[in-house]
Scaffold this active site. Structure first.
Site, PDB file in Angstrom:
ATOM      1  N   GLU A   1       8.110  -4.730   3.438  1.00 54.56           N
ATOM      2  CA  GLU A   1       9.329  -4.368   4.160  1.00 54.56           C
ATOM      3  C   GLU A   1      10.303  -5.550   4.216  1.00 54.56           C
ATOM      4  O   GLU A   1      11.517  -5.357   4.284  1.00 54.56           O
ATOM      5  CB  GLU A   1       8.970  -3.866   5.571  1.00 54.56           C
ATOM      6  CG  GLU A   1      10.103  -3.169   6.318  1.00 54.56           C
ATOM      7  CD  GLU A   1      10.508  -1.809   5.742  1.00 54.56           C
ATOM      8  OE1 GLU A   1       9.861  -1.313   4.789  1.00 54.56           O
ATOM      9  OE2 GLU A   1      11.504  -1.239   6.242  1.00 54.56           O
TER      10      GLU A   1
ATOM     11  N   GLU B   1      14.966   0.738  -1.118  1.00 55.04           N
ATOM     12  CA  GLU B   1      13.820   1.053  -1.980  1.00 55.04           C
ATOM     13  C   GLU B   1      13.801   0.153  -3.206  1.00 55.04           C
ATOM     14  O   GLU B   1      12.741  -0.206  -3.710  1.00 55.04           O
ATOM     15  CB  GLU B   1      13.838   2.538  -2.398  1.00 55.04           C
ATOM     16  CG  GLU B   1      13.751   3.543  -1.236  1.00 55.04           C
ATOM     17  CD  GLU B   1      12.562   3.322  -0.296  1.00 55.04           C
ATOM     18  OE1 GLU B   1      11.523   2.815  -0.757  1.00 55.04           O
ATOM     19  OE2 GLU B   1      12.691   3.640   0.909  1.00 55.04           O
TER      20      GLU B   1
HETATM   21 MG    MG Z   1      10.640   0.512   3.582  1.00 59.03          MG
END
Ligand code: MG
Length: 492
Positions: free
Chosen positions: A296, A267
């Protein structure tokens, strides 16, 4: 923001209200996950839905649309100005082409589907969820047709999450990854790479772990006045549509401290992207990460390529040992193998970085077949189990650990999963383009790493489309061979 064009200035002035509503909506979502008592859900859902309607109304306001159309005719825009128009046109396309009745029906079906999915998963019975999934697939197909596509209806859905991504791109990525990963898995099996470790069963003290995570993130470095960490059932990051207030959450299961540690680093990668967007882009349509795949790539880069490396371990092992006394009897080697266990398993969210993309491939194939109408929803569980056995050599005992494990289809998120694999692919391209990453980690040059990412990716927000920002940062578009090379080198 320093816009030169008068029409862009006017657009941005009008956009501020839309930004404010997006900001409010993000705060409401964050609060729902972190603070809200359970019974608050009814009022919160209503509030969020009303705000979404208001945003749509403002976006479709005739004078605003006219401004955007007029802007399109101007010639000498800067890259930032072009990006602003591109992003607004993307939103407008959806609002203009997909009828409000379809959007409302989709919202209704997915909110019922979520409850149906939860109950079906509890009873491990796909049949009770199947009618909802059928309806979601039908509606997704309608949305794809309204939005339009060149080759495959699935492409229209992919584009909602990852601008410009097509099933041709995804097929090409997997045509390299699938055989490469399966070859690597066979090698790991033959060499006896660790498939488990006693630390997986070790309980830990939550407060000690929280303190360790804060120290690990402080080692990498973050702006204290713009960042916070909370606890929620599913870890996530929210940028609240601004680089001045970015928040992550972590979950603390009772044992196996890898999960909170690496989900925090994951995160943090998402958070860093939002934190390092150029301040001049704040409160505009481009003041945000450009896509799920690029986002991502940032989280996976920090989680796997930095977080689980030998070099990073040298920095964090002393921190972990100080906070987690049970680590006294484990060596650095122990920790390294514990962090990098490779074990073909049934559950995607527990998968390691070698097997993870095979889970995505499975979902991608089934989604594409469903959207093309080439398979009946009723046949999905059997297909799932067969594919799982073929790809990973494991077979679910029931639907709960098979086809029902993920929440995404109940949310109607079809076309979303491939962005996970794309993120891994881009992360490896970045690692290659950066050059000597391992040496930089060993020397603790985290500022240099962050600066590389800021300069080439983060600062641009959504100014350039995903394929272009990846090409600018790494010199080429999506190329999965770097991911395979990285994995083969690491798991020697
Ligand atoms: Mg993620």
């Amino acid at each position: 923001m320093a816009a030169k064009s008068e029409v862009i200035k006017e657009i941005l002035e009008r956009y501020k209200t839309i930004w404010a509503l997006n900001h409010a909506s993000a705060v409401l979502s964050w609060d729902r996950e972190v603070n809200m008592p359970e019974d608050g859900i009814g009022g919160r859902s209503l509030a969020s839905a009303e705000i979404a309607k208001l945003i749509q109304k403002l976006m479709l306001d005739e004078s605003f649309v006219k401004l955007i159309d007029r802007a399109e005719e101007e010639k000498d825009f800067t890259d930032v100005e072009k990006g602003i128009i591109r992003m607004l046109k993307r939103d407008l396309k959806f609002y203009r082409r997909v009828p409000p009745e379809v959007v409302a029906e989709f919202a209704k079906v997915t909110s019922e589907a979520f409850v149906a999915w939860r109950n079906a998963k509890e009873r491990a019975d796909f049949k009770t969820f199947a009618p909802y999934l059928e309806r979601i697939v039908e509606l997704s197909r309608v949305i794809a047709d309204k939005l339009g596509y060149d080759e495959h209806p699935y492409d229209a859905l992919l584009d909602l999450y990852e601008e410009g991504l097509t099933s041709r791109d995804v097929d090409s990525i997997f045509s390299t990854l699938e055989p490469g990963i399966r070859r690597l898995l066979e090698k790991l099996e033959a060499r006896g790479w660790p498939k488990s470790h006693p630390l997986e069963e070790e309980p830990y003290d939550r407060h000690s772990m929280e303190a360790a995570i804060r120290e690990v993130l402080a080692l990498i470095g973050y702006p204290e006045k713009r960042f916070r960490i909370d606890v929620s059932p599913h870890p996530f990051t929210t940028g609240l549509a601004s680089p001045f207030d970015v928040r992550i959450t972590v979950r603390y299961p009772p044992k196996d401290f890898r999960e909170p540690l690496f989900s925090a680093v994951h995160e943090f990668g998402h958070a860093l992207y939002e934190l390092q967007i150029d301040e001049a882009l704040a409160f505009t349509p481009v003041g945000t990460g450009v896509s799920l795949g690029v986002h991502e790539s940032q989280s996976r880069f920090w989680e796997n390529m930095i977080g689980r490396s030998r070099e990073f371990l040298l920095h964090i092992a002393p921190i972990l040992r100080r906070h987690l006394p049970f680590l006294a009897k484990y060596s650095d080697d122990d920790l390294y193998y514990y962090f990098n266990i490779v074990r073909p398993s049934l559950i995607r969210t527990e998968a390691d970085e070698v097997t993870y993309n095979l889970h995505i491939l499975l979902r991608y194939r089934l989604e594409k077949l469903m959207i093309a109408g080439e398979v009946k929803v009723a046949d999905i569980p059997a297909l799932w189990n067969e594919e799982m056995e073929r790809l990973l050599g494991v077979r679910p005992k029931n639907d709960a650990e098979g086809v029902l494990q993920d929440i995404h289809w109940s949310h109607g998120s079809i076309g979303y999963f491939p962005t996970y694999t794309l993120g891994n692919v881009i992360a490896a391209q970045i690692r290659h383009a950066m050059g000597k990453l391992d040496e930089m980690i060993a020397a603790g040059k985290f500022n240099e790493i962050k600066e590389w990412l800021r300069e080439r990716i983060h600062r641009w927000g959504a100014v350039y489309p995903p394929k272009e920002i990846v090409r600018r940062a790494t010199g080429e578009t999506y190329n999965p061979t770097y991911l395979l090379n990285y994995l083969e080198n690491k798991y020697k």
